[in-house]
Design a protein around this motif. Structure first.
Motif, PDB file in Angstrom:
ATOM      1  N   GLY A   1     -12.418  -1.558  -5.833  1.00  0.00           N
ATOM      2  CA  GLY A   1     -11.452  -0.597  -6.353  1.00  0.00           C
ATOM      3  C   GLY A   1     -10.026  -1.069  -6.151  1.00  0.00           C
ATOM      4  N   VAL A   2      -9.746  -1.622  -4.995  1.00  0.00           N
ATOM      5  CA  VAL A   2      -8.403  -2.132  -4.690  1.00  0.00           C
ATOM      6  C   VAL A   2      -8.049  -3.300  -5.600  1.00  0.00           C
ATOM      7  CG1 VAL A   2      -7.038  -3.322  -2.921  1.00  0.00           C
ATOM      8  CG2 VAL A   2      -8.361  -1.288  -2.316  1.00  0.00           C
TER       9      VAL A   2
ATOM     10  N   ILE B   1     -18.217   3.513  -8.013  1.00  0.00           N
ATOM     11  CA  ILE B   1     -16.829   3.862  -7.730  1.00  0.00           C
ATOM     12  C   ILE B   1     -16.101   4.249  -9.012  1.00  0.00           C
ATOM     13  CG2 ILE B   1     -16.102   1.432  -7.837  1.00  0.00           C
ATOM     14  CD1 ILE B   1     -13.950   2.134  -5.690  1.00  0.00           C
ATOM     15  N   ILE B   2     -15.261   5.254  -8.882  1.00  0.00           N
ATOM     16  CA  ILE B   2     -14.326   5.636  -9.939  1.00  0.00           C
ATOM     17  C   ILE B   2     -12.942   5.614  -9.302  1.00  0.00           C
ATOM     18  CG2 ILE B   2     -13.524   7.449 -11.501  1.00  0.00           C
ATOM     19  CD1 ILE B   2     -16.441   8.443 -11.639  1.00  0.00           C
ATOM     20  N   THR B   3     -12.057   4.851  -9.907  1.00  0.00           N
ATOM     21  CA  THR B   3     -10.713   4.684  -9.371  1.00  0.00           C
ATOM     22  C   THR B   3      -9.693   5.336 -10.296  1.00  0.00           C
ATOM     23  OG1 THR B   3     -11.364   2.595  -8.342  1.00  0.00           O
ATOM     24  CG2 THR B   3      -8.997   2.982  -8.613  1.00  0.00           C
ATOM     25  N   PHE B   4      -8.914   6.238  -9.726  1.00  0.00           N
ATOM     26  CA  PHE B   4      -7.802   6.839 -10.445  1.00  0.00           C
ATOM     27  C   PHE B   4      -6.543   6.117  -9.988  1.00  0.00           C
ATOM     28  CE2 PHE B   4     -11.093  10.062 -10.541  1.00  0.00           C
ATOM     29  CZ  PHE B   4     -11.077  10.438 -11.875  1.00  0.00           C
ATOM     30  N   ASP B   5      -6.014   5.323 -10.878  1.00  0.00           N
ATOM     31  CA  ASP B   5      -4.915   4.389 -10.603  1.00  0.00           C
ATOM     32  C   ASP B   5      -3.568   5.094 -10.708  1.00  0.00           C
ATOM     33  OD1 ASP B   5      -2.899   2.444 -10.929  1.00  0.00           O
ATOM     34  OD2 ASP B   5      -4.206   1.084 -12.024  1.00  0.00           O
ATOM     35  N   TYR B   6      -2.829   5.078  -9.602  1.00  0.00           N
ATOM     36  CA  TYR B   6      -1.469   5.627  -9.582  1.00  0.00           C
ATOM     37  C   TYR B   6      -0.458   4.553  -9.202  1.00  0.00           C
ATOM     38  CZ  TYR B   6      -4.444   9.780  -8.952  1.00  0.00           C
ATOM     39  OH  TYR B   6      -5.425  10.731  -9.067  1.00  0.00           O
ATOM     40  N   VAL B   7      -0.773   3.291  -9.499  1.00  0.00           N
ATOM     41  CA  VAL B   7       0.132   2.191  -9.158  1.00  0.00           C
ATOM     42  C   VAL B   7       1.466   2.421  -9.851  1.00  0.00           C
ATOM     43  CG1 VAL B   7       0.551  -0.291  -9.387  1.00  0.00           C
ATOM     44  CG2 VAL B   7      -1.722   0.533  -8.751  1.00  0.00           C
ATOM     45  N   ASP B   8       2.535   2.274  -9.083  1.00  0.00           N
ATOM     46  CA  ASP B   8       3.893   2.441  -9.599  1.00  0.00           C
ATOM     47  C   ASP B   8       4.703   1.223  -9.179  1.00  0.00           C
ATOM     48  OD1 ASP B   8       6.249   3.425 -10.663  1.00  0.00           O
ATOM     49  OD2 ASP B   8       6.590   4.863  -9.048  1.00  0.00           O
ATOM     50  N   GLY B   9       4.923   0.323 -10.131  1.00  0.00           N
ATOM     51  CA  GLY B   9       5.614  -0.920  -9.805  1.00  0.00           C
ATOM     52  C   GLY B   9       4.773  -1.748  -8.850  1.00  0.00           C
ATOM     53  N   SER B  10       5.292  -2.000  -7.664  1.00  0.00           N
ATOM     54  CA  SER B  10       4.556  -2.797  -6.683  1.00  0.00           C
ATOM     55  C   SER B  10       3.863  -1.939  -5.635  1.00  0.00           C
ATOM     56  CB  SER B  10       5.509  -3.775  -5.986  1.00  0.00           C
ATOM     57  OG  SER B  10       6.478  -3.057  -5.236  1.00  0.00           O
ATOM     58  N   VAL B  11       3.885  -0.617  -5.823  1.00  0.00           N
ATOM     59  CA  VAL B  11       3.267   0.293  -4.857  1.00  0.00           C
ATOM     60  C   VAL B  11       1.861   0.658  -5.339  1.00  0.00           C
ATOM     61  CG1 VAL B  11       3.445   2.484  -3.623  1.00  0.00           C
ATOM     62  CG2 VAL B  11       5.515   1.187  -4.162  1.00  0.00           C
TER      63      VAL B  11
ATOM     64  N   VAL C   1       0.842  -1.193   0.000  1.00  0.00           N
ATOM     65  CA  VAL C   1       0.000   0.000   0.000  1.00  0.00           C
ATOM     66  C   VAL C   1       0.876   1.240   0.000  1.00  0.00           C
ATOM     67  CG1 VAL C   1      -1.625   1.354   1.376  1.00  0.00           C
ATOM     68  CG2 VAL C   1      -1.993  -1.091   1.082  1.00  0.00           C
ATOM     69  N   GLY C   2       0.605   2.114  -0.954  1.00  0.00           N
ATOM     70  CA  GLY C   2       1.225   3.433  -0.982  1.00  0.00           C
ATOM     71  C   GLY C   2       0.233   4.409  -0.378  1.00  0.00           C
TER      72      GLY C   2
ATOM     73  N   SER D   1      -1.291   2.748  -5.224  1.00  0.00           N
ATOM     74  CA  SER D   1      -1.787   4.066  -4.845  1.00  0.00           C
ATOM     75  C   SER D   1      -2.937   4.460  -5.761  1.00  0.00           C
ATOM     76  CB  SER D   1      -0.677   5.113  -4.938  1.00  0.00           C
ATOM     77  OG  SER D   1       0.377   4.831  -4.057  1.00  0.00           O
ATOM     78  N   ALA D   2      -3.883   5.216  -5.211  1.00  0.00           N
ATOM     79  CA  ALA D   2      -5.039   5.640  -6.013  1.00  0.00           C
ATOM     80  C   ALA D   2      -5.882   6.642  -5.246  1.00  0.00           C
ATOM     81  CB  ALA D   2      -5.907   4.440  -6.378  1.00  0.00           C
TER      82      ALA D   2
END
Length: 142
Positions: free
Chosen positions: A107-108, A63-73, A34-35, A75-76
């Motif tokens: 969302g997760v 739900i609306i998810t704004f995905d900021y996943v970076d590698g294995s982190v 989790v970031g 975030s959203a």
């Protein structure tokens, strides 16, 4: 860090500490960490505004998810319409909190790589949601 924000709407969430632990455990199950996960609880009007402005969609959603996943982190920012969650709880004969928990983890799970556009993917997503909800139930019973 997991944050729950309310924008003109009350989430009615209980046991936020346990919910955060649960979300972290689910993310960990997918080999991610989790970031910054920010849940923004809002009204149907707000989610429609977000849907129109950022996704060019003209409809309500839960739900609306704004995905900021970076590698294995993982975030959203996740906007959740409490109005639609409540409507869906009636539609699916579920309690409001159970439906809210399903949306929280839905969302997760998208951030963890699960999809739900095809019938096959929807079945996989639903099974993952059900598994995660069982994990939450066990945490709440401790």
């Amino acid at each position: 860090m997991i944050i729950f924000n309310e924008e003109n709407a009350k989430s009615k969430l209980k046991n936020k500490r346990i919910l955060k632990q649960w979300i972290k455990e689910v993310v960990d199950d997918y080999g991610l960490v989790v970031g910054d996960l920010c849940y923004i609880f809002c009204t149907d009007d707000k989610i429609l505004e977000v849907n129109r402005q950022y996704l060019s969609h003209d409809y309500y959603t839960d739900i609306i998810t704004f995905d900021y996943v970076d590698g294995s982190v993982c975030s959203a920012d996740m906007f959740i319409s409490v109005d639609t969650v409540l409507s869906n709880s009636f539609l699916y004969s579920s309690s409001y909190l159970c439906e809210m928990h399903r949306v929280l983890i839905h969302g997760v799970l998208h951030l963890c790589g699960l999809k739900d556009k095809s019938p096959k993917d929807s079945i996989i997503m639903r099974a993952a949601e059900d598994k995660a909800l069982l994990q939450l139930k066990l945490l709440l019973e401790q």
